[in-house]
Structures are given as structure tokens and as C-alpha cells.
Design a protein around this motif. Sequence first.
Motif, PDB file in Angstrom:
ATOM      1  N   ASN A   1       0.870  -1.169   0.000  1.00  0.00           N
ATOM      2  CA  ASN A   1       0.000   0.000   0.000  1.00  0.00           C
ATOM      3  C   ASN A   1       0.913   1.227   0.000  1.00  0.00           C
ATOM      4  OD1 ASN A   1      -1.895   2.008   0.411  1.00  0.00           O
ATOM      5  ND2 ASN A   1      -2.231   1.513   2.559  1.00  0.00           N
TER       6      ASN A   1
ATOM      7  N   CYS B   1       0.562   4.531   2.195  1.00  0.00           N
ATOM      8  CA  CYS B   1       0.914   4.572   3.614  1.00  0.00           C
ATOM      9  C   CYS B   1       2.301   4.001   3.856  1.00  0.00           C
ATOM     10  CB  CYS B   1      -0.122   3.775   4.411  1.00  0.00           C
ATOM     11  SG  CYS B   1       0.231   3.602   6.153  1.00  0.00           S
TER      12      CYS B   1
ATOM     13  N   ASP C   1       2.634   0.569   3.760  1.00  0.00           N
ATOM     14  CA  ASP C   1       2.394  -0.786   4.276  1.00  0.00           C
ATOM     15  C   ASP C   1       2.946  -1.813   3.295  1.00  0.00           C
ATOM     16  OD1 ASP C   1       0.817   0.269   6.402  1.00  0.00           O
ATOM     17  OD2 ASP C   1      -0.878   0.414   5.026  1.00  0.00           O
TER      18      ASP C   1
ATOM     19  N   CYS D   1       1.642   0.086   9.175  1.00  0.00           N
ATOM     20  CA  CYS D   1       1.097   0.928  10.233  1.00  0.00           C
ATOM     21  C   CYS D   1       0.258   0.068  11.174  1.00  0.00           C
ATOM     22  CB  CYS D   1       0.260   2.047   9.630  1.00  0.00           C
ATOM     23  SG  CYS D   1      -1.260   1.478   8.854  1.00  0.00           S
TER      24      CYS D   1
ATOM     25  N   CYS E   1      -3.057  -1.552   9.716  1.00  0.00           N
ATOM     26  CA  CYS E   1      -2.790  -2.668   8.808  1.00  0.00           C
ATOM     27  C   CYS E   1      -2.343  -3.904   9.592  1.00  0.00           C
ATOM     28  CB  CYS E   1      -1.720  -2.246   7.799  1.00  0.00           C
ATOM     29  SG  CYS E   1      -1.338  -3.508   6.581  1.00  0.00           S
TER      30      CYS E   1
ATOM     31  N   ARG F   1      -7.318   5.587   5.654  1.00  0.00           N
ATOM     32  CA  ARG F   1      -6.984   4.348   6.375  1.00  0.00           C
ATOM     33  C   ARG F   1      -7.703   3.124   5.825  1.00  0.00           C
ATOM     34  NH1 ARG F   1      -3.702   6.195  10.242  1.00  0.00           N
ATOM     35  NH2 ARG F   1      -2.543   4.453   9.399  1.00  0.00           N
TER      36      ARG F   1
ATOM     37  N   CYS G   1      -5.346   0.683   4.326  1.00  0.00           N
ATOM     38  CA  CYS G   1      -4.500   0.049   5.344  1.00  0.00           C
ATOM     39  C   CYS G   1      -5.220  -1.167   5.924  1.00  0.00           C
ATOM     40  CB  CYS G   1      -4.194   1.028   6.478  1.00  0.00           C
ATOM     41  SG  CYS G   1      -3.317   2.500   5.945  1.00  0.00           S
TER      42      CYS G   1
HETATM   43 ZN    ZN Z   1      -1.207   1.865   6.653  1.00  0.00          ZN
END
Ligand code: ZN
Length: 162
Positions: free
Chosen positions: A36, A39, A41, A64, A67, A124, A127
Motif C-alpha cells: 500500500n 501509507c 504498508d 502501520c 494494517c 486508512r 490500510c
Molecule cells: Zn497503513
Amino acid sequence: MADTKQLYQEVILDHNRKPRNWGTLADATHKAEGLNPLCGDHIHLTVKLTDDVVDAIGFQGESCAICKASASMMTTVVKGRTRGDAEQLVQEFRDMATGKLDLRQPHHLGRLTVFSGVRDLPTRVKCAILPWHTLHAAFDSIETTSTEAEDDPMHAPIGGSA
Ligand code: ZN
């Protein structure tokens, strides 16, 4: 709503302190990597299917808190389920996170509904969805998936063409 928010925070904290099924399976039958970029991730998922049942599952990576908690909880929920049941959860989780699922209707998400609040947090959503999208990719033997690729989980139908 205050209780829901508190529960959400507790779940996120708990799964980040003690992520469940953390690691990589040596005898995985299916695996995928999920990205991702929005972010940062990046998770690796390994699954061992025996007779179409999720016998074991492991995840690892850098992500994060949302996630990581989503991935950790996902592994505990899909373990012991058939691939078909797990795919149904992928669909329901995705619909919940994007606000398409009416939680008053029958569904199978159980305690995963703690993540329903992300539908109000557009940054988010991906995530929370990434681990589920990665699980779907692993089942389909797609080794790398990205929330920003053509198979963006926000747009691509899950299991549509398969
Ligand atoms: Zn994230």
C-alpha cells in the motif's frame, strides 16, 4: 459510539503489541506480498491450505498499526476455515471498510466489525483492507498485489472473473 471507539483502540493496540501468527510458513502452499504505497504498508502473507481449509497462516512485514492489527486479526479468523468461507470474509470486510455493507443485515464478520469505523477515514481504508486483499491474491496465486495497481481492491471485483 464511544465504546466502539475505545474497543477499536484496544484491539489495535493489543494486536500491535502481540501480533498473532507472526512469521513465515516454511511449508506454505500459497503466498503473496501486499503493498500500500500511500501509507508504506508492506506485508508478506503465507498460507497452508490442506483439503481447501486454511491449516496455517503467517504474516510479516512493515506496516502501520491499522494494517498490522487487521492482518493479525484476519489470520486468527480465517484459520480453520475453508477457502470459500475465507473469500466470503474478504468480500464482506472490503464492503464494510468501504461503507457498502449494511451491518444490520446478516454477515459473518463477528468481532471484525471493530474495523467498521475506517469507512469514515478514507486514508486508512486501504490500510485495513490490504491484508485481506493480499489473502485473496495468495489464494489466486498472484504473488504481488498493490492497492495502487490495476487490481486496486477499491475498484476490482473480488472473485469476479475467477
Ligand atoms: Zn497503513
